[in-house]
Write an enzyme that holds these catalytic residues in place. Structure first.
Site, PDB file in Angstrom:
ATOM      1  N   SER A 173     -51.590 -31.994  30.928  1.00 55.60           N
ATOM      2  CA  SER A 173     -51.648 -32.232  32.338  1.00 55.60           C
ATOM      3  C   SER A 173     -50.471 -31.526  33.232  1.00 55.60           C
ATOM      4  CB  SER A 173     -51.425 -33.935  32.750  1.00 55.60           C
ATOM      5  OG  SER A 173     -52.591 -34.550  32.273  1.00 55.60           O
ATOM      6  N   GLU A 189       0.732  -1.097   0.131  1.00 54.95           N
ATOM      7  CA  GLU A 189      -0.035   0.016   0.042  1.00 54.95           C
ATOM      8  C   GLU A 189       0.891   1.293  -0.167  1.00 54.95           C
ATOM      9  OE1 GLU A 189      -3.039   0.481  -0.492  1.00 54.95           O
ATOM     10  OE2 GLU A 189      -3.772  -1.768  -0.461  1.00 54.95           O
TER      11      GLU A 189
END
Lengths: 737, 358
Positions: free
Chosen positions: A502, A232
């Site tokens: 139940s 870069e």
């Protein structure tokens, strides 16, 4: 003199004066005092300049001027006229700067003639012109033929330069005026992922918008930094934010190539752009970028700038920053990256999608090797490392970690999103959950195996869910919301509203105990018909076995899960009290205020019932608790989530509940759980046509709820009651505890 | 020359009305263009002679005496220029002044206030006779003579056309090509060559003052005011009770406007000179501000004064002072006297004639 100049004036004195002025300027001209002669002259030779004096010209229509102008476009007409008449001439096409009024100014006339001559006669192309000009300058001659004109040119150039400089300065100043403050970098907080951990600190999941994990500069290996510098910004440690040489070279190369093939931006400029500016391509942006870059350079050390850059850059695949990129592309931490891997990552920020190894491996390979070559050329690596690195393959797929407990992760994510909003994905929180990874794995195994067993028994497509809660703290220790998260993200432990059957009944019995009953008290289990409130409907509850057992203790009624007895009990104490009890132990779902609710027709979630059973176990009501603490990115506590149990059932009734729920296991529907060989408590549940099978129970440590059913609410299979479908899963999980 | 011949000449002259005397020998040998200043007081001719200029002049005046044979003989013997007309001898030129002084009276003038006098019936004959004493017949037909004419007077309605035409015809009849030059412009031609003939030339004569502004040799405006030395003399004479001739003598010999006046004549001269100069400057101001041709000049220009009336000491300084006191749209670098104020116009006329001949 190659430019014919004709002077026209009916005023002899003025005409002579104009003639003399022109001649004195070094030009030859001819004077006319009547229009016929002038016409004759222009017909003989095209004029270049006509000096027309309108003074005392009798015909005020001046048709001759417009006629001359239209016929001789190339000719300049210099006009002397009353100021009031000049607009009519300029509107007819005479140049405004060629129109003069009295008094005659010899300097103006000479200057204008010279100017026209300078252009028409191409005097500016002759070197002599400039010599004459220079000679005049040195000699100090004031009436040098070109000096006035050149002065005008120089003045014009100076004024134009000053204006241009002013505009450029203004433009730069304007752009600088809204420049972001670079000091903001000091409080620079990049978007950072939030992480989820188990109770013992194992990473569970990562929540992110930009996948980023900040990594300190000292943790970045030298070869990684070198790779980025080589690719870069080779002069990163030498320039002051802007590499003029590189910018110029890029500019020239781009012009040669006809488009932008080479970037001239330094790492600092790229950082400035990433942090403060939009990606638009404009002069304004470039100026700001340069200004910010210089500010950054003056304020921060090179290493700091490089660290900012590496943590900020985008590497594709939603990975921001080197740490996230290392994880995405190689499943590694930055500190573990090899030279080849570092070169691959360094090759990406320029165009992450173009050079992505997942999209175009060949291009990525070439680009990576170019990066390696740059490193070699700049002496960052030796030929040996280079040779070894260029042979390394590029990654083929995105490294994705498969997180455990996906249903739980999603459950926590929803809670955290409500708490933090979008900050959850950017603020870098660390969320320590209550999950026990061992239990979680058991839970997932139990659920998967349970569903598989049902599938083997001819009932494919059955889903199951399990949730395990620490009954002393209310912490969720395991959660399996289904058999396969990737197939279905619907969390049946927390989201599925199902009829409870139940498993609701213990709430009726708890209500009875709270109202003075004891497990040994008896109730009638017999066929009783109940009318609806308006008396229009009649309902007679039946038992699962289709038998009635007469006078039974409450313990028996629950252990055998007798519907008729339970409804009778609910009827005797009142459904409103039952509902109130349900609320007191943490049931939040809607409960129909009718007797059928006593045997579980209302829909509830597994999690709320499991928490209700936790309350049965020790009398304390807990809110569901999925996390213990949250810290921010700097490990500072954001929230401590301590258990907050509220005493909801007095100890006597807790004993009664343990008594009856124990009986379910020892002598009732869940007798299979006896195989665990330790005291466990719980209750099965089965809904009409075996659509839902439940078992929720606890031992001394955990309350565990299991639900089995189909998402489309069809029957699981014939005989698939709670004890057949859900209890085995529960037992499996509890076995492994 | 024998008496017989002289008689014959005189008789011929009487018949033709022309000069009865020999001209100076040297004039006959001159050739080339001639500059001629026909002023109210003098007529001056100028001719180039090698590098120098030959000036010849005659008083532009005459004196009449009754014609008689003896008088005629006497005049001839004394080389007095005269001609006979209507029973009188018209003594012309310089001699007229001598005769007038002898008879203690004033000469008569063919030109009054710069133009041919309407009062004198023989003005034309007189002026033609004087011109002929100064301008010999041309060697070749069409030789150039440039003669001065006054500018159009701005303070009266009199035109110079008649004056100009008469003179032109006189000279053309002599075989010349005659071109007129404004008196003021002649001053410029004579004195402002180094300034590209740009400036103001003022000829202050006996009958009038002539003014011309020229830019690069183009006369932008020229005019005259009918006030001059004669005006000063007459007005002062009337004011102090002296003859104009005496006042003129004092003016030319003793007047110094820079000094305090010593007597009432000097006081009066100072007053009327100031009046003359103020009139002159006001006229310049008026003409410049109303002219449509005066260019805008970036450089200051010179003013040159000439003529007998400008000669007394202090006239230039007074003029300059008054010029500075009045605001004019032109800037002036200097006010100076012509080198040879009495002959400037003739020299300027000669310059133009030479230029035209080229």
């Amino acid at each position: 003199m190659a430019v014919p100049i004709l002077v026209f004036s009916v005023d002899k004195t003025r005409g002579s004066l104009l003639l003399k002025i022109i001649e004195n300027g070094g030009f030859k001209a001819k004077l006319f005092d009547n229009s016929h002669e002038l016409e004759y002259a222009v017909r003989r030779r095209r004029p270049s300049i006509i000096v027309f004096d309108t003074k005392h010209y009798q015909s005020r229509e001046f048709k001759i001027i417009t006629s001359l102008h239209s016929r001789f476009h190339d000719a300049e007409i210099i006009l002397f006229a009353d100021p009031a008449e000049i607009p009519s001439f300029t509107s007819a096409g005479i140049k405004k700067d060629c129109c003069f009024s009295d008094p005659i100014n010899p300097d103006d006339v000479t200057l204008k003639i010279r100017e026209i001559h300078f252009i028409k006669n191409k005097a500016f192309l002759r070197i002599k012109t400039y010599f004459v000009f220079l000679a005049g300058l040195f000699a100090g001659t004031r009436d040098n033929p070109y000096i006035m004109f050149m002065k005008k040119i120089i003045m014009a150039a100076a004024v134009a330069s000053a204006i241009a400089a002013g505009i450029a300065g203004g433009f730069i100043f304007y752009n600088m005026s809204d420049l972001p403050k670079v000091q903001m970098l000091e409080s620079y907080v990049p978007f950072e992922s939030s992480f989820l951990y188990t109770s013992d600190g194992v990473e569970l999941a990562e929540f992110y918008l930009e996948r980023r994990k900040f990594v300190s500069f000292y943790k970045i290996p030298k070869h990684v930094k070198d790779a980025f510098i080589a690719v870069e910004d080779a002069h990163f440690y030498e320039h002051h934010g802007i590499d003029f040489f590189r910018t110029s070279a890029a500019f020239i190369n781009n012009i040669r190539a006809g488009n932008a093939v080479q970037g001239g931006s330094t790492i600092t400029q790229q950082l400035a752009k990433m942090l403060f500016l939009t990606p638009e391509k404009s002069i304004s942006r470039k100026i700001k970028e340069a200004a910010i870059s210089m500010q950054i350079e003056s304020r921060y050390k090179k290493d700091e700038i490089l660290a900012f850059y590496l943590n900020q850059a985008y590497f594709g695949a939603r990975s921001y920053g080197i740490e996230a990129a290392a994880q995405t592309y190689f499943g590694k931490k930055t500190e573990d990256l090899s030279v080849a891997e570092a070169a691959m990552l360094a090759a990406l920020p320029k165009a992450p999608s173009v050079y992505s190894p997942f999209k175009d491996p060949k291009k990525a390979f070439t680009r990576r090797n170019l990066a390696l070559k740059s490193m070699l050329d700049r002496g960052f690596i030796d030929t040996e490392v280079y040779a070894a690195s260029i042979r390394k393959p590029v990654p083929e797929y995105i490294y994705r970690r498969k997180y455990a407990a996906p249903y739980f992760v999603e459950y926590i994510r929803n809670i955290m999103e409500q708490k933090f909003g979008d900050r959850l994905y950017t603020a870098g929180f660390k969320i320590y959950t209550t999950l026990d990874l061992n239990l979680q794995r058991k839970a997932e195994r139990a659920v998967t195996n349970g569903a598989a067993a049902l599938a083997r028994a001819g009932m494919p497509g059955v889903e199951a869910a399990l949730i395990a809660v620490d009954l002393n703290t209310g912490a969720i220790r395991a959660m399996a919301g289904g058999t396969n998260y990737h197939k279905s993200q619907f969390n049946r432990a927390t989201q599925a509203m199902r009829q409870t059957g139940s498993v609701f009944k213990p709430i009726v019995y708890l209500t009875a105990f709270k109202n003075g009953y004891s497990p040994d008290d008896t109730i009638d289990d017999m066929a009783v018909s109940y009318l609806s409130k308006d008396g229009s409907e009649k309902w007679t509850p039946h038992n699962y076995t289709n038998k009635f057992y007469g006078r039974v203790t409450l313990r028996t009624a629950l252990s055998r899960s007798l519907n008729a007895a339970t409804v009778a009990l609910a009827n005797s104490i009142g459904m409103d009290k039952v509902i109130a009890t349900a609320r007191s132990i943490g049931v939040t779902s809607n409960i129909y205020p009718h007797l059928p609710s006593a045997i579980g027709v209302s829909e509830m979630t597994l999690i709320e019932l499991t928490y209700a059973y936790t309350t049965f176990a020790n009398g304390k009501r807990f809110e569901p608790m999925g996390y213990e603490k949250i810290t921010d990115r700097y490990n500072i506590h954001v929230e401590d989530n301590a258990p907050k149990g509220v005493q909801a059932i007095d100890p006597a009734n807790v004993s009664k509940m343990r008594d009856v729920l124990s009986a379910v296991v020892t002598e009732g529907t869940s007798i299979a759980a006896k195989s665990l060989n330790r005291p466990v408590f719980g209750k099965t549940g089965t809904t009409d046509s075996y659509k839902d099978a439940w078992f929720i129970g606890f031992d001394d440590n955990l309350t565990v709820g299991v639900w089995v059913g189909r998402d489309e609410n069809r029957p699981i299979g014939e005989g698939m009651s709670g004890s057949h479908a859900a209890l085995p899963i529960w037992i499996n999980f509890m076995k492994e505890e | 020359m024998s008496d017989k011949n002289e008689d014959a000449k005189a008789a011929a002259a009487n018949q033709k009305g022309v000069i009865q005397t020999d001209r100076p020998k040297e004039i006959e040998h001159f050739g080339g263009p001639i500059g001629l200043d026909i002023g109210t007081t003098n007529i001056v001719s100028a001719r180039a002679r090698g590098a120098s200029i030959q000036i010849t002049k005659q008083l532009n005046a005459f004196f009449t005496v009754p014609a008689s044979k003896i008088t005629g003989m006497t005049l001839l013997k004394n080389d007095v220029l005269y001609f006979s007309q209507n029973g009188s001898y018209y003594i012309i030129g310089n001699a007229a002044d001598t005769f007038a002084n002898t008879f203690n009276t004033d000469t008569r003038r063919p030109v009054e206030s710069g133009l041919l006098s309407a009062k004198e019936d023989e003005a034309l004959n007189v002026i033609q006779s004087i011109i002929k004493t100064l301008v010999p017949p041309p060697k070749n037909q069409g030789e150039l003579v440039c003669y001065s004419i006054p500018g159009e007077p701005i303070d009266t309605k009199i035109s110079v056309l008649h004056h100009d035409t008469i003179l032109k015809r006189t000279l053309q009849d002599m075989g010349y090509t005659a071109i007129a030059i404004n008196e003021g412009f002649a001053v410029i031609m004579s004195e402002l060559a180094e300034e590209s003939y740009t400036g103001i030339g003022i000829s202050m004569g006996g009958g009038m003052c002539n003014v011309c502004f020229s830019y690069l040799s183009v006369p932008v405006f020229s005019y005259s005011i009918q006030k001059g030395g004669d005006y000063v003399d007459t007005m002062v004479g009337a004011a102090v009770g002296e003859s104009a001739t005496r006042i003129k003598l004092i003016k030319e010999k003793e007047l110094n406007l820079l000094k305090e006046p010593k007597n009432k004549i000097e006081t009066s001269l100072s007053i009327y000179y100031e009046d003359l100069l103020e009139s002159l400057i006001l006229s310049i101001q008026r003409v410049i501000t109303t002219s449509e041709s005066v260019p805008r000049l970036s450089k200051p220009i010179s003013v040159v004064l000439s003529g007998g009336t400008a000669m007394p000491a202090g006239v230039r300084e007074k003029f300059e002072k008054l010029l500075k006191a009045n605001r004019l749209p032109l800037q002036f670098s200097s006010v100076r006297m012509a080198e040879d104020p009495l002959n400037t116009t003739a020299k300027g006329a000669l310059q133009l004639a030479i230029a035209e001949e080229k």
